[in-house]
Structures are given as C-alpha cells and as structure tokens.
Design an enzyme around this catalytic site. Structure first.
Site, PDB file in Angstrom:
ATOM      1  N   LEU A  14      45.435  47.139  29.286  1.00 22.59           N
ATOM      2  CA  LEU A  14      46.288  46.139  29.707  1.00 22.59           C
ATOM      3  C   LEU A  14      45.515  44.951  28.983  1.00 22.59           C
ATOM      4  O   LEU A  14      45.087  43.843  29.628  1.00 22.59           O
ATOM      5  CB  LEU A  14      46.665  46.035  31.060  1.00 22.59           C
ATOM      6  CG  LEU A  14      47.353  47.156  31.571  1.00 22.59           C
ATOM      7  CD1 LEU A  14      47.664  46.601  33.226  1.00 22.59           C
ATOM      8  CD2 LEU A  14      48.681  47.050  31.013  1.00 22.59           C
ATOM      9  N   HIS A  15      45.850  44.925  27.636  1.00 22.69           N
ATOM     10  CA  HIS A  15      45.039  43.717  26.616  1.00 22.69           C
ATOM     11  C   HIS A  15      46.072  42.550  26.901  1.00 22.69           C
ATOM     12  O   HIS A  15      47.265  42.603  27.751  1.00 22.69           O
ATOM     13  CB  HIS A  15      44.523  44.050  25.465  1.00 22.69           C
ATOM     14  CG  HIS A  15      45.746  44.587  24.495  1.00 22.69           C
ATOM     15  ND1 HIS A  15      46.525  43.957  23.967  1.00 22.69           N
ATOM     16  CD2 HIS A  15      46.162  45.799  24.319  1.00 22.69           C
ATOM     17  CE1 HIS A  15      47.057  44.466  23.202  1.00 22.69           C
ATOM     18  NE2 HIS A  15      46.983  45.884  23.485  1.00 22.69           N
ATOM     19  N   LEU A  16      46.061  41.485  26.073  1.00 18.06           N
ATOM     20  CA  LEU A  16      46.911  40.516  26.243  1.00 18.06           C
ATOM     21  C   LEU A  16      48.558  40.650  26.108  1.00 18.06           C
ATOM     22  O   LEU A  16      49.135  40.366  26.829  1.00 18.06           O
ATOM     23  CB  LEU A  16      46.509  39.407  25.029  1.00 18.06           C
ATOM     24  CG  LEU A  16      47.001  37.794  25.405  1.00 18.06           C
ATOM     25  CD1 LEU A  16      46.788  37.305  26.658  1.00 18.06           C
ATOM     26  CD2 LEU A  16      46.551  37.009  24.391  1.00 18.06           C
ATOM     27  N   ALA A  19      49.635  42.703  29.005  1.00 12.55           N
ATOM     28  CA  ALA A  19      49.488  41.790  30.157  1.00 12.55           C
ATOM     29  C   ALA A  19      50.640  40.773  30.162  1.00 12.55           C
ATOM     30  O   ALA A  19      51.282  40.562  31.064  1.00 12.55           O
ATOM     31  CB  ALA A  19      48.200  41.431  30.390  1.00 12.55           C
ATOM     32  N   GLU A  87      54.507  48.629  23.932  1.00 10.34           N
ATOM     33  CA  GLU A  87      53.661  48.821  22.586  1.00 10.34           C
ATOM     34  C   GLU A  87      53.809  50.361  22.207  1.00 10.34           C
ATOM     35  O   GLU A  87      53.762  51.236  22.946  1.00 10.34           O
ATOM     36  CB  GLU A  87      52.236  48.750  23.238  1.00 10.34           C
ATOM     37  CG  GLU A  87      51.601  47.135  23.454  1.00 10.34           C
ATOM     38  CD  GLU A  87      50.419  46.988  23.186  1.00 10.34           C
ATOM     39  OE1 GLU A  87      49.484  48.138  23.484  1.00 10.34           O
ATOM     40  OE2 GLU A  87      49.931  45.978  22.560  1.00 10.34           O
TER      41      GLU A  87
END
Length: 93
Positions: A14-16, A19, A87
């Site tokens: 859960l990167h930017l 998130a 994604e």
C-alpha cells in the site's frame, strides 16, 4: 461492528497511489473504517495512517467498519483491496 480479513496483492504493497485510492473510497462512508496489520491499527480515511502501517504485498489485514453504513463499506472496501485498488486491474475508485 463488522470485520473481514483480506490479503494485499499489490506488488509494492500500500504505497502512495493505492493508499490514496483506499482513502478516497473510505471517506465516502459515514462509518469508521480502519484496518489492523501486524498488531497495529490504521485509519483507512487517512493517507498518512495507511502509509504508516507499512503494508507489504502478501500481508493479511483485517478491515474493520463500525457505524451506520458498515456493511456496505466493508463489502466495497475489501473488494477494492482484493482487486488491487486500481493498480493493474479494471477497478477504479
């Protein structure tokens, strides 16, 4: 209060971007939306809280919703996480 465990499938966790997508989705609901991971709790309506949880690919998180629209929030938030939060999937928040 309702909860459900789900595994994060995003290759980078859960990167930017995911998130942010999670937060935009969680903010739509009146109920409290949070998750537990590795003994900690994060507010799914706060990008900083989600990023601070350091969720990696393959981590199992428990999504917890409490409030008037908790059932719908849990169903839709967990589905979005399972589908990659925008994604590499057809899902769009």
């Amino acid at each position: 209060m309702v909860s459900r465990k789900v595994t994060v499938k995003n290759p980078s966790g859960l990167h930017l971007r995911p998130a942010g997508n999670l937060c935009r989705m969680a903010i739509r609901y009146n109920c409290r939306v949070e998750f537990r991971c590795r003994g900690g709790t994060a507010n799914a309506k706060s990008v900083l809280s989600v990023l601070g949880a350091c969720v990696k690919c393959g981590d199992e998180i428990e999504v917890i919703c409490e409030g008037e629209d908790e059932e719908q929030a849990l169903r839709e938030v967990t589905a979005a996480i399972e589908e990659g939060l925008g994604e590499g999937s057809e899902y769009s928040v």
